[in-house]
Design a protein around this motif. Sequence first.
Motif, PDB file in Angstrom:
ATOM      1  N   VAL A 109       0.837  -1.190   0.000  1.00  0.00           N
ATOM      2  CA  VAL A 109       0.000   0.000   0.000  1.00  0.00           C
ATOM      3  C   VAL A 109       0.879   1.250   0.000  1.00  0.00           C
ATOM      4  N   GLU A 110       0.236   2.403  -0.123  1.00  0.00           N
ATOM      5  CA  GLU A 110       0.940   3.667   0.044  1.00  0.00           C
ATOM      6  C   GLU A 110       0.513   4.285   1.362  1.00  0.00           C
ATOM      7  N   LEU A 111       1.489   4.664   2.188  1.00  0.00           N
ATOM      8  CA  LEU A 111       1.213   5.238   3.496  1.00  0.00           C
ATOM      9  C   LEU A 111       2.118   6.454   3.695  1.00  0.00           C
ATOM     10  N   TYR A 112       1.499   7.604   3.885  1.00  0.00           N
ATOM     11  CA  TYR A 112       2.278   8.843   4.033  1.00  0.00           C
ATOM     12  C   TYR A 112       3.237   9.039   2.854  1.00  0.00           C
ATOM     13  N   LEU A 151       4.316 -10.618   6.780  1.00  0.00           N
ATOM     14  CA  LEU A 151       5.205 -10.966   5.670  1.00  0.00           C
ATOM     15  C   LEU A 151       5.010  -9.961   4.549  1.00  0.00           C
ATOM     16  N   PRO A 152       6.029  -9.205   4.175  1.00  0.00           N
ATOM     17  CA  PRO A 152       5.845  -8.177   3.147  1.00  0.00           C
ATOM     18  C   PRO A 152       5.568  -8.778   1.776  1.00  0.00           C
ATOM     19  N   ALA A 153       4.687  -8.126   1.044  1.00  0.00           N
ATOM     20  CA  ALA A 153       4.389  -8.535  -0.336  1.00  0.00           C
ATOM     21  C   ALA A 153       5.463  -7.955  -1.250  1.00  0.00           C
ATOM     22  N   CYS A 154       6.653  -8.465  -1.075  1.00  0.00           N
ATOM     23  CA  CYS A 154       7.829  -7.964  -1.784  1.00  0.00           C
ATOM     24  C   CYS A 154       8.557  -9.168  -2.364  1.00  0.00           C
ATOM     25  N   PRO A 155       8.390  -9.467  -3.643  1.00  0.00           N
ATOM     26  CA  PRO A 155       8.934 -10.709  -4.205  1.00  0.00           C
ATOM     27  C   PRO A 155      10.448 -10.831  -4.070  1.00  0.00           C
ATOM     28  N   GLU A 156      11.173  -9.703  -4.039  1.00  0.00           N
ATOM     29  CA  GLU A 156      12.624  -9.788  -3.907  1.00  0.00           C
ATOM     30  C   GLU A 156      13.048 -10.167  -2.489  1.00  0.00           C
ATOM     31  N   ALA A 157      12.145 -10.017  -1.520  1.00  0.00           N
ATOM     32  CA  ALA A 157      12.489 -10.253  -0.126  1.00  0.00           C
ATOM     33  C   ALA A 157      12.014 -11.601   0.405  1.00  0.00           C
ATOM     34  N   VAL A 158      11.187 -12.304  -0.347  1.00  0.00           N
ATOM     35  CA  VAL A 158      10.539 -13.525   0.144  1.00  0.00           C
ATOM     36  C   VAL A 158      10.885 -14.699  -0.759  1.00  0.00           C
ATOM     37  N   ASP A 159      11.260 -15.825  -0.143  1.00  0.00           N
ATOM     38  CA  ASP A 159      11.486 -17.042  -0.923  1.00  0.00           C
ATOM     39  C   ASP A 159      11.032 -18.241  -0.099  1.00  0.00           C
ATOM     40  N   SER A 160      10.722 -19.325  -0.792  1.00  0.00           N
ATOM     41  CA  SER A 160      10.121 -20.483  -0.131  1.00  0.00           C
ATOM     42  C   SER A 160      11.078 -21.156   0.845  1.00  0.00           C
ATOM     43  N   VAL A 164       5.864   3.620   0.150  1.00  0.00           N
ATOM     44  CA  VAL A 164       5.419   2.230   0.011  1.00  0.00           C
ATOM     45  C   VAL A 164       5.454   1.579   1.387  1.00  0.00           C
ATOM     46  N   ALA A 165       4.383   0.858   1.708  1.00  0.00           N
ATOM     47  CA  ALA A 165       4.297   0.184   3.002  1.00  0.00           C
ATOM     48  C   ALA A 165       3.595  -1.159   2.813  1.00  0.00           C
ATOM     49  N   TYR A 166       3.626  -1.980   3.851  1.00  0.00           N
ATOM     50  CA  TYR A 166       2.984  -3.290   3.826  1.00  0.00           C
ATOM     51  C   TYR A 166       2.050  -3.377   5.021  1.00  0.00           C
ATOM     52  N   SER A 167       0.811  -3.791   4.782  1.00  0.00           N
ATOM     53  CA  SER A 167      -0.182  -3.724   5.851  1.00  0.00           C
ATOM     54  C   SER A 167      -1.065  -4.964   5.884  1.00  0.00           C
ATOM     55  N   ALA A 168      -1.612  -5.212   7.075  1.00  0.00           N
ATOM     56  CA  ALA A 168      -2.620  -6.259   7.275  1.00  0.00           C
ATOM     57  C   ALA A 168      -3.613  -5.748   8.301  1.00  0.00           C
ATOM     58  N   PHE A 169      -4.882  -6.079   8.140  1.00  0.00           N
ATOM     59  CA  PHE A 169      -5.897  -5.648   9.092  1.00  0.00           C
ATOM     60  C   PHE A 169      -5.673  -6.315  10.448  1.00  0.00           C
ATOM     61  N   GLU A 170      -6.051  -5.609  11.495  1.00  0.00           N
ATOM     62  CA  GLU A 170      -5.810  -6.090  12.854  1.00  0.00           C
ATOM     63  C   GLU A 170      -6.521  -7.411  13.145  1.00  0.00           C
ATOM     64  N   GLY A 171      -7.681  -7.623  12.517  1.00  0.00           N
ATOM     65  CA  GLY A 171      -8.424  -8.853  12.793  1.00  0.00           C
ATOM     66  C   GLY A 171      -7.616 -10.109  12.560  1.00  0.00           C
ATOM     67  N   TYR A 172      -6.767 -10.115  11.538  1.00  0.00           N
ATOM     68  CA  TYR A 172      -5.943 -11.292  11.261  1.00  0.00           C
ATOM     69  C   TYR A 172      -4.903 -11.503  12.350  1.00  0.00           C
ATOM     70  N   VAL A 173      -4.286 -10.413  12.775  1.00  0.00           N
ATOM     71  CA  VAL A 173      -3.271 -10.503  13.824  1.00  0.00           C
ATOM     72  C   VAL A 173      -3.886 -11.032  15.116  1.00  0.00           C
ATOM     73  N   ARG A 174      -5.021 -10.470  15.497  1.00  0.00           N
ATOM     74  CA  ARG A 174      -5.670 -10.892  16.741  1.00  0.00           C
ATOM     75  C   ARG A 174      -6.133 -12.349  16.671  1.00  0.00           C
ATOM     76  N   GLN A 177      -5.878  -3.399  -7.482  1.00  0.00           N
ATOM     77  CA  GLN A 177      -5.048  -4.572  -7.684  1.00  0.00           C
ATOM     78  C   GLN A 177      -3.755  -4.432  -6.894  1.00  0.00           C
ATOM     79  N   ASP A 178      -3.028  -5.523  -6.764  1.00  0.00           N
ATOM     80  CA  ASP A 178      -1.793  -5.530  -5.987  1.00  0.00           C
ATOM     81  C   ASP A 178      -0.787  -6.443  -6.689  1.00  0.00           C
ATOM     82  N   PRO A 179      -0.143  -5.944  -7.749  1.00  0.00           N
ATOM     83  CA  PRO A 179       0.797  -6.791  -8.501  1.00  0.00           C
ATOM     84  C   PRO A 179       1.931  -7.339  -7.650  1.00  0.00           C
ATOM     85  N   ALA A 180       2.380  -6.571  -6.662  1.00  0.00           N
ATOM     86  CA  ALA A 180       3.471  -7.045  -5.808  1.00  0.00           C
ATOM     87  C   ALA A 180       3.037  -8.256  -4.993  1.00  0.00           C
TER      88      ALA A 180
END
Length: 268
Positions: free
Chosen positions: A21-24, A50-59, A27-37, A94-97
């Motif tokens: 998402v865009e915040l201030y 977990l950031p939606a950043c393909p360069e930072a995440v691998d299996s 670029v930022a990464y966000s999740a609603f509180e309901g999932y965390v709780r 949409q969220d291509p990342a």
Amino acid sequence: MPAAHIRPARRPVVAIITDRVELYHHVAYSAFEGYVRAVASAAGALPLLLPACPEAVDSAALMDAVDGILLTGSPSNVAAERYGAAPLPASTVQDPARDASVLPLLPGLVAAGMPILGICRGLQELNVAYGGTLDRAVHAQPGRLDHREGDHERPIPQWYEDRHAIHVVPGGRLAGITPDGSCLVNSLHHQGIERLGDGLRVEATAPDGLVEALSVEAAPQFTLAVQWHPEMRVGDCALSRRIFATFGEACAQRGRVRAGIAPAMTGK
């Protein structure tokens, strides 16, 4: 062994997929509180975003670091090009990342034994990752219910009130969680499954026949994705609590496997 030397059980670690998402103006990464709780309270796990950043995440790193993956719902839609359809209108969120981060990883993570819980967009991601397609406007199809959340001016809790029944398919993973063949769920989506992905099993359907829950048929570990939002109802819905509790138990079992104190599950 004296009680002072008994090591407390480690909480399983659950990676929660975020949105880009865009915040201030950044670029930022966000999740609603309901999932965390829900992960913390009902699944009994440690939630990690977990950031939606393909360069930072691998299996490989995920398999080493976490015990389960939660695929969250989102205001964004899976890009139609990901399942071979014409592009969505430019006005569609949409969220291509996120697409690039999540979709290529899912089959490999499932094959390697990672427990997966998908919610709303998460169900659609799992379906697309296994070769399925999506209907971009379920409410526009003849004979379908309007599955959208309705008036956005209402208080948020009202968005997540029960909207329609589902039929739980006997003998499946969801049937093992709830003894009821039919139950009520909320509904906050406009896209839905058009063609089921290869190797996926239907776990529940809506009265109009739309797939409301699925699992990976050959996976011995917990894999369940639902089209509704149990994370917002763990406080007052037994089925919602059981879904997260069962997911948490599966993640705890994987944690024991990672710690070398339990054998890995074998395929069917």
